[in-house]
Scaffold this motif. Sequence first.
Motif, short mmCIF file in Angstrom:
data_model
loop_
_atom_site.label_atom_id
_atom_site.label_comp_id
_atom_site.label_asym_id
_atom_site.label_seq_id
_atom_site.Cartn_x
_atom_site.Cartn_y
_atom_site.Cartn_z
N LYS A 97 -2.35 5.76 -3.75
CA LYS A 97 -1.22 4.68 -4.22
C LYS A 97 -2.13 3.49 -4.77
O LYS A 97 -3.43 3.51 -4.38
CB LYS A 97 -0.83 4.52 -2.65
N ARG A 98 -1.14 3.02 -5.31
CA ARG A 98 -1.76 1.72 -6.11
C ARG A 98 -0.93 0.87 -4.99
O ARG A 98 -0.23 1.28 -4.16
CB ARG A 98 -0.44 1.22 -7.11
N THR A 99 -1.33 0.16 -5.34
CA THR A 99 -0.54 -1.47 -4.44
C THR A 99 0.07 -1.02 -4.43
O THR A 99 0.89 -2.25 -2.95
CB THR A 99 -1.64 -2.67 -4.26
N ASP A 100 1.24 -1.03 -4.85
CA ASP A 100 2.63 -1.52 -4.54
C ASP A 100 3.64 -0.43 -4.55
O ASP A 100 4.62 -0.13 -3.97
CB ASP A 100 3.18 -1.66 -6.86
N GLN A 101 2.50 0.49 -3.58
CA GLN A 101 2.58 1.99 -2.71
C GLN A 101 3.48 2.79 -3.70
O GLN A 101 4.59 3.27 -2.34
CB GLN A 101 3.66 1.36 -1.99
N LYS A 102 4.06 3.17 -4.66
CA LYS A 102 4.08 4.03 -5.95
C LYS A 102 2.97 4.94 -5.47
O LYS A 102 1.82 5.03 -6.00
CB LYS A 102 4.52 3.69 -6.85
N LEU A 103 3.50 6.19 -5.40
CA LEU A 103 2.61 7.49 -5.15
C LEU A 103 1.90 7.71 -6.45
O LEU A 103 2.89 7.81 -7.31
CB LEU A 103 3.32 8.57 -4.89
N GLU A 104 0.90 7.63 -6.80
CA GLU A 104 -0.44 8.09 -7.61
C GLU A 104 -0.91 9.31 -8.10
O GLU A 104 -0.41 10.05 -8.95
CB GLU A 104 -1.31 7.48 -7.45
N ASN A 105 -0.92 10.08 -6.55
CA ASN A 105 -1.79 10.61 -6.62
C ASN A 105 -2.00 11.91 -4.86
O ASN A 105 -1.70 11.03 -4.36
CB ASN A 105 -3.14 11.75 -7.83
N THR A 106 -2.54 12.87 -5.07
CA THR A 106 -3.13 14.33 -3.50
C THR A 106 -3.40 14.48 -3.83
O THR A 106 -3.78 15.38 -4.71
CB THR A 106 -1.55 14.26 -2.77
N GLN A 107 -4.60 14.35 -3.06
CA GLN A 107 -6.08 15.08 -3.46
C GLN A 107 -5.80 16.23 -2.13
O GLN A 107 -6.53 15.90 -0.74
CB GLN A 107 -7.41 14.58 -3.71
N LYS A 108 -5.63 17.94 -1.88
CA LYS A 108 -6.72 18.43 -0.54
C LYS A 108 -7.85 18.53 -0.59
O LYS A 108 -8.67 17.80 -1.14
CB LYS A 108 -5.97 19.73 -1.15
N LEU A 109 -8.23 18.30 0.57
CA LEU A 109 -9.90 17.92 1.31
C LEU A 109 -9.50 19.02 2.12
O LEU A 109 -9.21 19.01 3.29
CB LEU A 109 -9.53 16.34 2.33
N LEU B 270 -6.67 0.57 -6.09
CA LEU B 270 -5.32 1.81 -5.73
C LEU B 270 -5.73 1.76 -4.38
O LEU B 270 -6.49 1.12 -3.57
CB LEU B 270 -6.14 2.76 -5.95
N GLU B 271 -5.10 2.62 -3.64
CA GLU B 271 -5.14 2.26 -1.93
C GLU B 271 -4.98 4.58 -1.37
O GLU B 271 -4.33 4.47 -1.54
CB GLU B 271 -4.10 1.61 -1.24
N HIS B 272 -6.21 4.55 -1.17
CA HIS B 272 -6.66 5.89 -0.09
C HIS B 272 -5.95 6.33 1.50
O HIS B 272 -6.78 4.63 2.21
CB HIS B 272 -7.85 6.27 -0.46
#
Length: 202
Positions: A161-173, A132-134
């Motif tokens: 995101k995964r390393t293939d740049q496909k959107l995985e999830n979004t977390q509010k901060l 994953l990439e944040h």
Amino acid sequence: MDLKSLKDIPATFSIVKKSLYICLGLSLCISIGSMIWSYSLCTAYLNTTYIVTNEGKAIMLNSANKYKVDQFRKPEIVNHIKEFHKLFFEIDQFDYEKKVNKSLHLIGNSGKDLYLTLKAKRYYSTIVSNNLEHELHIDSIHVNHKTYPYRGELFGEVIIKRTDQKLENTQKLHSYFELKNVARTEDNPHGLLIEDYIVSGL
């Protein structure tokens, strides 16, 4: 002992006494001079401040009055907040250890507690195992620099995101915290430390 030697005693005593007075005077002059020199150094230090450039680097500014110090402190606070959050939350499987360790120089015990909590929840091991990439997007930063300790609040989101740049999830901060002045170091050039850090959304 002859009479001449006895006559020389008062003269010798007078010379010794004068020598003692001279030594005492020199010692006082050296002490007073050292105090004046120390005072001038302290005054020069107090009249020296650092300002942050557009690139986020701190540079020295001499003879700044209090208004200017307060005026320049807010950009430093904002940049310090940005730098911490970017280092702590914008990570991937390869650089998370280096960036998180660097971010911990900018925050007090509450940041270290958060790191240990996330580690116990397998937050970082999940990043590694799932490749994953944040990416952190900051929506807004609010700072009250007119009271001390300074108070700050940040709103944003972490895009996972995964390393293939496909959107995985979004977390509010959303984070809320205080900032205190500390000595400037190479690892903490703004001379600020985030304390009482509270974050939601993770």
